[in-house]
Design an enzyme around this catalytic site. Sequence first.
Site, mmCIF file in Angstrom:
data_model
loop_
_atom_site.group_PDB
_atom_site.id
_atom_site.type_symbol
_atom_site.label_atom_id
_atom_site.label_comp_id
_atom_site.label_asym_id
_atom_site.label_seq_id
_atom_site.Cartn_x
_atom_site.Cartn_y
_atom_site.Cartn_z
ATOM 1 C CB CYS A 76 -20.589 2.953 -90.716
ATOM 2 S SG CYS A 76 -20.704 1.221 -90.209
ATOM 3 C CG HIS A 187 -15.880 3.481 -88.894
ATOM 4 N ND1 HIS A 187 -16.827 4.381 -88.469
ATOM 5 C CD2 HIS A 187 -16.529 2.301 -89.068
ATOM 6 C CE1 HIS A 187 -17.996 3.774 -88.369
ATOM 7 N NE2 HIS A 187 -17.844 2.507 -88.728
#
Length: 195
Positions: A76, A187
């Site tokens: 991310c 994630h």
Amino acid sequence: LKLPYMSNFTDFNALAAQPDVRLRYVSKPDELANSDLVIVPGSKNTLGDLRWLRENGLQQALLAHHRNHGAVLGICGGYQMLGQHIYDEVESGLGEMPGIGLLDVVTRFASEKTTTRVKGLVQAQRPGIFAASSGTPLQGYEIHMGETQRGENTAPFATFTECNTQPYHNLDGAISEDGRVLGTYLHGLFDSGEF
């Protein structure tokens, strides 16, 4: 790397539970010594954390780790930091900043946050530490405000085939030509047992 604005600590719980893995959180350059893989995690303030990496010498240590054939994974915000440049008029108010430069990607922050559950397959068909994972199923979630564009010197990391239980097609992430630097918006990456 233990970033000041680190988010999603749970990304690493499954990895830490592996008996043959020694996971440690580091915040000083000399603590990177003897690492097989350095992970740059997600961040609640990407440009703030990128500035912090530069100020305390961790960016230079990360570059040296890569030069010495070490592997790097960005998740991310960490993925965004590994790129060439970040344009941010939304999250931090810092404007824009050059990235670390390990991936040929550019990120532009958007005002709308992406929040999705996704499934797909690893497509990382480059040499290096991630090569054995090619074709491995993945699932997890995305929660980010940036849109990242790959340049010519990267290949996608994964193909997402499902988004919020609906059929979907999207290429995620980037892997470097040498196969030692990987970035992804996924994630929960290590929650996928086969990966």
